[in-house]
Every structure is written in C-alpha cells, then in structure tokens.
Design a protein around this motif. Structure first.
Motif, PDB file in Angstrom:
ATOM      1  N   ALA A  11      32.542   8.548  17.235  1.00 28.64           N
ATOM      2  CA  ALA A  11      31.653   7.320  17.263  1.00 28.64           C
ATOM      3  C   ALA A  11      31.639   6.477  18.432  1.00 28.64           C
ATOM      4  CB  ALA A  11      32.307   6.545  16.288  1.00 28.64           C
ATOM      5  N   GLY A  12      30.571   6.107  18.813  1.00 28.84           N
ATOM      6  CA  GLY A  12      30.367   5.380  20.057  1.00 28.84           C
ATOM      7  C   GLY A  12      30.374   6.217  21.354  1.00 28.84           C
ATOM      8  N   LEU A  13      30.264   7.370  21.182  1.00 26.18           N
ATOM      9  CA  LEU A  13      30.477   8.279  22.380  1.00 26.18           C
ATOM     10  C   LEU A  13      29.484   8.051  23.441  1.00 26.18           C
ATOM     11  CD1 LEU A  13      28.610  11.140  23.083  1.00 26.18           C
ATOM     12  CD2 LEU A  13      29.247  11.478  20.667  1.00 26.18           C
ATOM     13  N   PHE A  14      28.244   7.733  23.024  1.00 24.65           N
ATOM     14  CA  PHE A  14      27.163   7.442  24.088  1.00 24.65           C
ATOM     15  C   PHE A  14      27.469   6.067  24.950  1.00 24.65           C
ATOM     16  CE2 PHE A  14      24.943   9.805  20.740  1.00 24.65           C
ATOM     17  CZ  PHE A  14      24.584  11.293  21.738  1.00 24.65           C
ATOM     18  N   CYS A  41      22.080   6.573  28.666  1.00 26.85           N
ATOM     19  CA  CYS A  41      22.978   6.839  27.492  1.00 26.85           C
ATOM     20  C   CYS A  41      23.014   5.654  26.817  1.00 26.85           C
ATOM     21  CB  CYS A  41      24.391   6.918  28.204  1.00 26.85           C
ATOM     22  SG  CYS A  41      24.437   8.436  29.195  1.00 26.85           S
ATOM     23  N   ASP A  42      22.835   4.284  27.468  1.00 29.89           N
ATOM     24  CA  ASP A  42      22.713   3.076  26.331  1.00 29.89           C
ATOM     25  C   ASP A  42      21.622   3.149  25.593  1.00 29.89           C
ATOM     26  OD1 ASP A  42      24.730   1.610  28.055  1.00 29.89           O
ATOM     27  OD2 ASP A  42      23.114   0.867  29.487  1.00 29.89           O
ATOM     28  N   ALA A  43      20.457   3.833  25.785  1.00 29.04           N
ATOM     29  CA  ALA A  43      19.616   3.689  24.765  1.00 29.04           C
ATOM     30  C   ALA A  43      19.959   4.933  23.717  1.00 29.04           C
ATOM     31  CB  ALA A  43      18.113   4.408  25.330  1.00 29.04           C
ATOM     32  N   GLN A  44      20.667   5.893  24.212  1.00 29.15           N
ATOM     33  CA  GLN A  44      20.985   6.707  23.009  1.00 29.15           C
ATOM     34  C   GLN A  44      22.042   5.940  22.167  1.00 29.15           C
ATOM     35  OE1 GLN A  44      22.622   9.774  25.678  1.00 29.15           O
ATOM     36  NE2 GLN A  44      21.471  11.215  24.590  1.00 29.15           N
ATOM     37  N   GLN A  45      22.897   5.303  22.801  1.00 23.96           N
ATOM     38  CA  GLN A  45      23.739   4.360  21.955  1.00 23.96           C
ATOM     39  C   GLN A  45      23.150   3.569  21.008  1.00 23.96           C
ATOM     40  OE1 GLN A  45      27.390   4.944  21.625  1.00 23.96           O
ATOM     41  NE2 GLN A  45      26.693   3.628  19.891  1.00 23.96           N
ATOM     42  N   HIS A  46      22.306   2.968  21.639  1.00 19.66           N
ATOM     43  CA  HIS A  46      21.438   2.072  20.788  1.00 19.66           C
ATOM     44  C   HIS A  46      20.805   2.630  19.461  1.00 19.66           C
ATOM     45  CE1 HIS A  46      18.849  -1.325  19.865  1.00 19.66           C
ATOM     46  NE2 HIS A  46      17.728  -0.912  19.394  1.00 19.66           N
ATOM     47  N   LEU A  47      20.451   4.048  19.442  1.00 18.22           N
ATOM     48  CA  LEU A  47      19.856   4.615  18.462  1.00 18.22           C
ATOM     49  C   LEU A  47      20.656   5.511  17.556  1.00 18.22           C
ATOM     50  CD1 LEU A  47      16.680   6.004  20.365  1.00 18.22           C
ATOM     51  CD2 LEU A  47      16.677   4.166  18.434  1.00 18.22           C
ATOM     52  N   THR A  71      12.986   2.526  23.153  1.00 19.68           N
ATOM     53  CA  THR A  71      13.978   1.662  23.594  1.00 19.68           C
ATOM     54  C   THR A  71      14.140   1.594  25.109  1.00 19.68           C
ATOM     55  OG1 THR A  71      15.074   2.537  21.396  1.00 19.68           O
ATOM     56  CG2 THR A  71      16.652   1.707  23.251  1.00 19.68           C
ATOM     57  N   LEU A  72      14.210   2.542  25.661  1.00 17.83           N
ATOM     58  CA  LEU A  72      14.022   2.625  27.427  1.00 17.83           C
ATOM     59  C   LEU A  72      13.010   1.480  27.757  1.00 17.83           C
ATOM     60  CD1 LEU A  72      14.477   6.435  28.150  1.00 17.83           C
ATOM     61  CD2 LEU A  72      16.171   4.374  28.711  1.00 17.83           C
ATOM     62  N   SER A  73      11.673   1.618  27.267  1.00 12.90           N
ATOM     63  CA  SER A  73      10.542   0.856  27.798  1.00 12.90           C
ATOM     64  C   SER A  73      11.098  -0.777  27.627  1.00 12.90           C
ATOM     65  CB  SER A  73       9.635   1.221  26.965  1.00 12.90           C
ATOM     66  OG  SER A  73       9.179   2.390  27.193  1.00 12.90           O
TER      67      SER A  73
END
Length: 271
Positions: A11-14, A41-47, A71-73
């Motif tokens: 969990a939380g890896l991104f 990676c922040d965007a990956q974690q958000h999703l 999310t990136l945009s």
C-alpha cells in the motif's frame, strides 16, 4: 516457517516512490528529470485504490489512462500530459508493445516517448490493482528458480534484499509491471538460475545500497537493492538515479535484462 513465495504490491508504493525520487533529486545532476517522474508517481498514487475490481484486460486501459492524464493535467504534472492524444487503436498497439517488453520479448521496445511513459504508468496502475486482488498463500514454499512474476508473468525490475518482518537477508524480485515481489534464492542468477557464483558491482563512493548482480553464464545483470544500507531504497526510483551504473556494467560486457516502464529508451530525458 518458510518465507512467503510472493508478496502483493504494498500500500502507498507510488507515493513512497515519488517521495524517494524527490529525495534523490535534491543532490542529483538530473534532478529536474527525477522530479518530473515523481509527479507522474504522484498521479499514480492519487488514483491507486480507486479503480475497483479489474481483470487486467486491455479494454479497461483507456479508462485508467484517461484518469491518469486528467489527474496530471489538474496538478503539478500538467506539462507531462500537455498535448497528448491517442486514438484507441494507437493506445492498444502501444500497450501491447509495452506489455511484450515487460515480458522480455526481444523484439519489443520499451518507452519511446512521453506518450509511452504515461501509458506505461497506466499499465502499472491497472496491473497493480489486479495483483492486489489475487489471493496470497503466506505459507507456501518458495519456488526455486522462478524468474517471472506469479501474478502477471512479467520479468523483474530489480531485486530487493529485505531487513525486517522475518525476511531479513532474503532476496525478493520486484515485478516491472505490477510490483508484486517473489522470493529468489541468493547466490544464484535471477535471470538464468545458474548456480555459478554471481558478482556484485557498484558505484564507488555513491549509492552503496544499489549494486548490479552480474552473471558470467548468461552475461546479463539485474540491479539489487540492499535495504540494510538504505531502508528507503526503491527499485524504480533508485534504478533511475543510478543509470551511470548501467553504463559501467554495460562497458564490462553485461546486458541489462530489467524492463523499466518509466524510462524512455536511450536514457534520461526532460519529459
């Protein structure tokens, strides 16, 4: 008790990966590039964790990819997503090539441009969700010589020698696609399972936690992270920060065998 054969994506890896990239970027000559990958990676974690039940079918990828681009945009990573539009046919074609790349198809190429980079991140999100939904047997005996991910069949990005939770000193390989980890006996090549002694090569005076495991039987190498030297080392982040090690090991005659979905072919680039 035998160590678990494999471990699901943590969990939380991104988010951890993004933090590690920013930490490494602070003193790295290619810090701007590492920070750009951290935004991805922040965007990956958000999703992460929002996808619900998924099967890993490529028909699910367009929705995941659109969510990542949006999310990136809307955040700090908007420059990464700017001007990116892929038709469904182009997305499918690129995705199949990248999946073949993680499965070590010698005819498949890794990420070629910014569009591939975002698509690779989307594939990681999708297959990480699949891996989290796959039951794990915590007492199953290890499978000697296993060289592919038990969840998705991809090859490893890197090895990690752990330090805690009853796994101190054990080596696990981490999947290049879904971040599942599976146990691999040390002192045997993680590529060809040769019993000949492997050799570790590192960067003198820098990144002591990252070493390249080289094999004279198959002439390949995979990076190994030693958590006792740095408990925060991350397979993908520390790989990107030690590309100079790839150059040195390549000059010594060994070929890289580890796919990286967040590295554009040809080396670092301002994404």
């Amino acid at each position: 008790m035998a160590p678990p054969t494999w471990l699901p994506p943590r969990a939380g890896l991104f988010g951890e990966r993004a933090a590690r990239l920013r930490h490494l970027a602070a003193t790295h000559p290619m810090g701007a590039w590492l920070r750009a990958v951290a935004q991805l990676c922040d965007a990956q974690q958000h999703l992460d964790g929002t996808l619900g039940p998924v099967s890993g079918a490529l028909s699910e990828l367009p929705v995941v990819h659109a969510a990542l681009v949006q999310t990136l945009s809307e955040g700090e990573g908007r420059a990464l997503a700017q001007g990116l539009t892929l038709s469904l046919d182009a997305l499918s074609e690129r995705a199949q090539r990248l999946l073949a790349y993680t499965h070590a198809d010698p005819d498949a190429s890794g990420p070629q441009d910014r569009a591939d980079l975002l698509l690779g991140a989307s594939l990681q999100l999708l297959f990480t969700a699949v891996a989290r939904g796959t039951p794990v047997n915590p007492v199953q005996s290890p499978v000697p010589g296993e060289q592919r991910c038990p969840c998705c069949g991809s090859v490893a990005h890197a090895g990690v020698v752990l330090t805690a939770d009853g796994k101190a000193g054990l080596r696990y390989l981490e999947c290049s696609l879904c971040a599942t980890r599976w146990h691999a006996v040390r002192a045997r090549c993680s590529l060809c399972d040769s019993p000949r002694e492997v050799e570790y090569r590192g960067l003198e005076g820098a990144h002591p936690s990252v070493q390249a495991e080289t094999c004279d039987a198959c002439h390949g190498y995979v990076k190994t992270l030693f958590r006792d030297k740095d408990p925060h080392a991350d397979p993908l982040a520390d790989d990107l920060a030690t590309l100079v090690l790839d150059v040195l090991v390549g000059e010594a005659g060994y070929g890289r065998a580890a796919p990286c979905l967040l590295l554009i072919s040809g080396g670092p680039t301002q994404v």
